[in-house]
Design a protein around this motif. Structure first.
Motif, PDB file in Angstrom:
ATOM      1  N   PRO A 187      -4.726 -27.838  -6.556  1.00 40.03           N
ATOM      2  CA  PRO A 187      -4.265 -26.774  -7.456  1.00 40.03           C
ATOM      3  C   PRO A 187      -3.909 -27.239  -8.863  1.00 40.03           C
ATOM      4  O   PRO A 187      -3.727 -26.409  -9.753  1.00 40.03           O
ATOM      5  CB  PRO A 187      -3.024 -26.257  -6.737  1.00 40.03           C
ATOM      6  CG  PRO A 187      -2.476 -27.461  -6.036  1.00 40.03           C
ATOM      7  CD  PRO A 187      -3.642 -28.290  -5.643  1.00 40.03           C
ATOM      8  N   ARG A 188      -3.779 -28.560  -9.091  1.00 41.50           N
ATOM      9  CA  ARG A 188      -3.271 -29.029 -10.388  1.00 41.50           C
ATOM     10  C   ARG A 188      -4.161 -28.620 -11.544  1.00 41.50           C
ATOM     11  O   ARG A 188      -3.670 -28.242 -12.620  1.00 41.50           O
ATOM     12  CB  ARG A 188      -3.075 -30.541 -10.365  1.00 41.50           C
ATOM     13  CG  ARG A 188      -1.868 -30.973  -9.568  1.00 41.50           C
ATOM     14  CD  ARG A 188      -1.760 -32.478  -9.472  1.00 41.50           C
ATOM     15  NE  ARG A 188      -1.472 -33.112 -10.747  1.00 41.50           N
ATOM     16  CZ  ARG A 188      -0.482 -33.972 -10.949  1.00 41.50           C
ATOM     17  NH1 ARG A 188       0.347 -34.263  -9.940  1.00 41.50           N
ATOM     18  NH2 ARG A 188      -0.307 -34.541 -12.115  1.00 41.50           N
ATOM     19  N   ALA A 189      -5.475 -28.683 -11.361  1.00 39.40           N
ATOM     20  CA  ALA A 189      -6.383 -28.318 -12.447  1.00 39.40           C
ATOM     21  C   ALA A 189      -6.267 -26.844 -12.808  1.00 39.40           C
ATOM     22  O   ALA A 189      -6.520 -26.449 -13.950  1.00 39.40           O
ATOM     23  CB  ALA A 189      -7.821 -28.649 -12.056  1.00 39.40           C
ATOM     24  N   VAL A 190      -5.906 -26.020 -11.832  1.00 37.83           N
ATOM     25  CA  VAL A 190      -5.739 -24.580 -12.091  1.00 37.83           C
ATOM     26  C   VAL A 190      -4.412 -24.301 -12.787  1.00 37.83           C
ATOM     27  O   VAL A 190      -4.312 -23.421 -13.647  1.00 37.83           O
ATOM     28  CB  VAL A 190      -5.838 -23.802 -10.758  1.00 37.83           C
ATOM     29  CG1 VAL A 190      -5.476 -22.335 -10.944  1.00 37.83           C
ATOM     30  CG2 VAL A 190      -7.243 -23.933 -10.186  1.00 37.83           C
ATOM     31  N   GLU A 191      -3.382 -25.053 -12.448  1.00 32.00           N
ATOM     32  CA  GLU A 191      -2.038 -24.784 -12.974  1.00 32.00           C
ATOM     33  C   GLU A 191      -1.853 -25.232 -14.421  1.00 32.00           C
ATOM     34  O   GLU A 191      -1.129 -24.584 -15.183  1.00 32.00           O
ATOM     35  CB  GLU A 191      -0.996 -25.499 -12.096  1.00 32.00           C
ATOM     36  CG  GLU A 191      -0.888 -24.926 -10.713  1.00 32.00           C
ATOM     37  CD  GLU A 191       0.009 -25.743  -9.808  1.00 32.00           C
ATOM     38  OE1 GLU A 191       0.518 -25.169  -8.833  1.00 32.00           O
ATOM     39  OE2 GLU A 191       0.204 -26.946 -10.076  1.00 32.00           O
ATOM     40  N   TYR A 192      -2.479 -26.338 -14.791  1.00 32.33           N
ATOM     41  CA  TYR A 192      -2.204 -26.926 -16.099  1.00 32.33           C
ATOM     42  C   TYR A 192      -3.227 -26.439 -17.118  1.00 32.33           C
ATOM     43  O   TYR A 192      -4.433 -26.539 -16.910  1.00 32.33           O
ATOM     44  CB  TYR A 192      -2.235 -28.446 -16.006  1.00 32.33           C
ATOM     45  CG  TYR A 192      -1.737 -29.124 -17.261  1.00 32.33           C
ATOM     46  CD1 TYR A 192      -0.390 -29.145 -17.568  1.00 32.33           C
ATOM     47  CD2 TYR A 192      -2.627 -29.729 -18.148  1.00 32.33           C
ATOM     48  CE1 TYR A 192       0.080 -29.754 -18.722  1.00 32.33           C
ATOM     49  CE2 TYR A 192      -2.170 -30.340 -19.302  1.00 32.33           C
ATOM     50  CZ  TYR A 192      -0.819 -30.355 -19.580  1.00 32.33           C
ATOM     51  OH  TYR A 192      -0.374 -30.950 -20.734  1.00 32.33           O
ATOM     52  N   ARG A 193      -2.751 -25.926 -18.224  1.00 30.45           N
ATOM     53  CA  ARG A 193      -3.642 -25.389 -19.252  1.00 30.45           C
ATOM     54  C   ARG A 193      -3.247 -25.895 -20.638  1.00 30.45           C
ATOM     55  O   ARG A 193      -3.075 -25.122 -21.578  1.00 30.45           O
ATOM     56  CB  ARG A 193      -3.664 -23.864 -19.195  1.00 30.45           C
ATOM     57  CG  ARG A 193      -2.299 -23.216 -19.322  1.00 30.45           C
ATOM     58  CD  ARG A 193      -2.331 -21.785 -18.838  1.00 30.45           C
ATOM     59  NE  ARG A 193      -2.526 -21.712 -17.415  1.00 30.45           N
ATOM     60  CZ  ARG A 193      -3.133 -20.698 -16.794  1.00 30.45           C
ATOM     61  NH1 ARG A 193      -3.591 -19.690 -17.473  1.00 30.45           N
ATOM     62  NH2 ARG A 193      -3.259 -20.698 -15.488  1.00 30.45           N
ATOM     63  N   ALA A 194      -3.056 -27.209 -20.719  1.00 27.79           N
ATOM     64  CA  ALA A 194      -2.718 -27.868 -21.984  1.00 27.79           C
ATOM     65  C   ALA A 194      -1.375 -27.384 -22.511  1.00 27.79           C
ATOM     66  O   ALA A 194      -0.488 -27.029 -21.730  1.00 27.79           O
ATOM     67  CB  ALA A 194      -3.840 -27.683 -22.996  1.00 27.79           C
ATOM     68  N   THR A 195      -1.210 -27.344 -23.819  1.00 29.77           N
ATOM     69  CA  THR A 195       0.080 -26.977 -24.401  1.00 29.77           C
ATOM     70  C   THR A 195       0.275 -25.465 -24.298  1.00 29.77           C
ATOM     71  O   THR A 195      -0.414 -24.699 -24.965  1.00 29.77           O
ATOM     72  CB  THR A 195       0.161 -27.415 -25.875  1.00 29.77           C
ATOM     73  OG1 THR A 195      -0.141 -28.814 -25.953  1.00 29.77           O
ATOM     74  CG2 THR A 195       1.549 -27.177 -26.431  1.00 29.77           C
ATOM     75  N   ALA A 196       1.186 -25.065 -23.450  1.00 28.60           N
ATOM     76  CA  ALA A 196       1.462 -23.644 -23.219  1.00 28.60           C
ATOM     77  C   ALA A 196       2.929 -23.515 -22.832  1.00 28.60           C
ATOM     78  O   ALA A 196       3.636 -24.512 -22.686  1.00 28.60           O
ATOM     79  CB  ALA A 196       0.556 -23.092 -22.118  1.00 28.60           C
ATOM     80  N   ASP A 197       3.384 -22.286 -22.672  1.00 31.28           N
ATOM     81  CA  ASP A 197       4.771 -22.050 -22.260  1.00 31.28           C
ATOM     82  C   ASP A 197       4.832 -22.034 -20.732  1.00 31.28           C
ATOM     83  O   ASP A 197       4.411 -21.075 -20.092  1.00 31.28           O
ATOM     84  CB  ASP A 197       5.276 -20.724 -22.826  1.00 31.28           C
ATOM     85  CG  ASP A 197       6.753 -20.492 -22.520  1.00 31.28           C
ATOM     86  OD1 ASP A 197       7.373 -21.330 -21.828  1.00 31.28           O
ATOM     87  OD2 ASP A 197       7.295 -19.472 -22.977  1.00 31.28           O
ATOM     88  N   TYR A 198       5.342 -23.098 -20.152  1.00 29.81           N
ATOM     89  CA  TYR A 198       5.439 -23.221 -18.705  1.00 29.81           C
ATOM     90  C   TYR A 198       6.828 -22.865 -18.192  1.00 29.81           C
ATOM     91  O   TYR A 198       7.085 -22.968 -16.987  1.00 29.81           O
ATOM     92  CB  TYR A 198       5.119 -24.661 -18.287  1.00 29.81           C
ATOM     93  CG  TYR A 198       3.697 -25.073 -18.572  1.00 29.81           C
ATOM     94  CD1 TYR A 198       2.672 -24.752 -17.695  1.00 29.81           C
ATOM     95  CD2 TYR A 198       3.378 -25.784 -19.727  1.00 29.81           C
ATOM     96  CE1 TYR A 198       1.366 -25.136 -17.952  1.00 29.81           C
ATOM     97  CE2 TYR A 198       2.073 -26.165 -19.997  1.00 29.81           C
ATOM     98  CZ  TYR A 198       1.065 -25.835 -19.113  1.00 29.81           C
ATOM     99  OH  TYR A 198      -0.223 -26.211 -19.364  1.00 29.81           O
ATOM    100  N   THR A 199       7.729 -22.466 -19.061  1.00 29.00           N
ATOM    101  CA  THR A 199       9.121 -22.307 -18.638  1.00 29.00           C
ATOM    102  C   THR A 199       9.297 -21.200 -17.607  1.00 29.00           C
ATOM    103  O   THR A 199      10.160 -21.293 -16.736  1.00 29.00           O
ATOM    104  CB  THR A 199      10.030 -22.056 -19.850  1.00 29.00           C
ATOM    105  OG1 THR A 199       9.570 -20.888 -20.562  1.00 29.00           O
ATOM    106  CG2 THR A 199      10.025 -23.250 -20.799  1.00 29.00           C
ATOM    107  N   GLY A 200       8.499 -20.151 -17.694  1.00 29.89           N
ATOM    108  CA  GLY A 200       8.604 -19.084 -16.705  1.00 29.89           C
ATOM    109  C   GLY A 200       8.220 -19.558 -15.322  1.00 29.89           C
ATOM    110  O   GLY A 200       8.897 -19.271 -14.331  1.00 29.89           O
ATOM    111  N   LEU A 201       7.102 -20.298 -15.232  1.00 27.96           N
ATOM    112  CA  LEU A 201       6.672 -20.817 -13.932  1.00 27.96           C
ATOM    113  C   LEU A 201       7.671 -21.827 -13.376  1.00 27.96           C
ATOM    114  O   LEU A 201       7.948 -21.844 -12.177  1.00 27.96           O
ATOM    115  CB  LEU A 201       5.294 -21.471 -14.070  1.00 27.96           C
ATOM    116  CG  LEU A 201       4.106 -20.518 -14.221  1.00 27.96           C
ATOM    117  CD1 LEU A 201       2.843 -21.288 -14.551  1.00 27.96           C
ATOM    118  CD2 LEU A 201       3.900 -19.690 -12.958  1.00 27.96           C
TER     119      LEU A 201
END
Length: 390
Positions: free
Chosen positions: A257-271
């Protein structure tokens, strides 16, 4: 599922407020928020957890973003424990619509494939299927009496070309169970792959992944108390390597799942804050919370059902949403439904979902621990005057 007469014969007593429920949210007191099912609401402890993450990212962006892949994996493990899922079998995504597109891409559909959907399906999900394959739509009468009747209608619409079924677990407008475990098992026996839209399942259902669909996705920002932009995609083991990354990134080589979850510089704080919502539910008592919400929405639906012309639809007793048909001729189109929804909001200070149907649409209620019985009584009193004037 129950009928209108059963509801009238056994009215629900007025439910008590959930202790401390309203104090956990920052909702405006002037409005009765009876539409939790559309956008959810974030409890204060989850807001505080996200705010702390934002402050951490602002204080040292390098350290924060370099830690994101591992922290997403840790958040995924916490979420999986609450959903009854394998941590390596789910990926954190931004919303159910994104998840639906990833699932359909993984299936590699072509012009020879036929995808079965229902007319209760969420529009963007159905449209996503139609962009990839031939779609057959099953018409489900909103007043079908129970899950068995729904399953029979779906199975009766299969053809030799049907390779995939895209079904709601809980339909958004009509608030009824479609993709229950029995239907999923029957489809699997017939060799049909299943994509289940469980947008409303996390936080509302005790076993959101029941039935073992090939693909399942659910929003965490609705009933699981997470910030907006938080959802889960669950994928059966045979399909995981086929799920494309939304944005190929430095994590691409790790696969699902890691390739699906990570999308470079983005706002991950909600997740990253999303597990706090499910853990708050556990702290409050998940079974107690679900029972309260189901009883409260039952009271709300029964209160509205006393109005002439409003007919409650069959429902699942464990759900925190209920739908009623409006008088015939109202809300026949999306435009009419939206106009009535906004009229209710403006004149009655109540937020509900109004959904369209060709012969006349309906109204959907939700119940959450911040709601009170008198809010549904206020809606019923105001709605009576509004409908009497039409």
């Amino acid at each position: 599922m129950r009928t209108r007469q059963q509801d009238i014969d056994s009215a629900t007593p007025t439910p008590a407020a959930f202790p401390g429920g309203a104090e956990l949210f920052r909702l405006g007191p002037a409005v009765a928020h009876l539409n939790h099912g559309s956008f959810g609401a974030v409890p204060l402890p989850v807001m505080e957890a996200r705010r702390s993450l934002i402050e951490e990212a602002d204080a040292d962006p390098d350290a924060f973003f370099l830690s994101v892949p591992e922290r997403l994996a840790a958040a995924r493990h916490r979420i999986a424990a609450h959903l009854g899922a394998e941590p390596e079998g789910i990926a954190l995504v931004t919303n159910a619509t994104e998840a639906a597109n990833l699932a359909l891409d993984a299936l590699g559909l072509g012009p020879e494939d036929e995808v079965l959907v229902t007319d209760h399906g969420y529009g963007t999900v159905t449209d996503a299927a139609a962009r990839r394959a031939r779609v057959t739509t099953v018409a489900l009468d909103p007043e079908l009496p129970d899950e068995e009747a729904v399953a029979a209608a779906v199975l009766g619409a299969l053809t030799p070309r049907t390779t995939v079924a895209v079904l709601d677990q809980i339909s958004s407008p009509t608030a009824r169970v479609v993709a229950g475990p029995a239907l999923l098992a029957a489809l699997r026996e017939r060799g049909v792959r299943t994509v289940v839209d469980g947008a409303h399942a996390p936080g509302m259902l005790a076993r959101p992944l029941a039935g073992e669909p090939d693909f399942w996705f659910g929003n965490l920002h609705k009933w699981a108390y997470a910030p907006a932009g938080s959802a889960v995609l669950a994928v059966g083991a045979p399909h995981r390597a086929k799920v494309p990354a939304p944005v190929p990134s430095w994590e691409h080589g790790h696969g699902f799942p890691r390739a699906v979850e990570y999308r470079a510089t983005a706002d991950y704080t909600g997740l990253l804050a999303a597990p706090e919502g499910l853990e708050l539910i556990a702290t409050l008592g998940a079974a107690k919370l679900r029972r309260h919400n189901a009883e409260l929405v039952a009271y709300g639906a029964e209160t509205l059902a006393r109005l002439p012309g409003l007919t409650p639809l069959p429902y699942g007793e464990e759900l925190a949403m209920r739908s009623l048909r409006l008088p015939r001729g109202l809300a026949r189109t999306h435009a009419e439904a939206a106009a009535l929804r906004e009229e209710i909001a403006t004149r009655l200070a109540c937020r509900v979902l109004v959904w369209p149907w060709p012969t006349g649409g309906g109204i959907r209620l939700s119940a959450q621990i911040y709601n009170r019985a008198e809010e549904y009584e206020r809606l019923a009193a105001g709605l009576k005057g509004l409908l009497d004037g039409r």
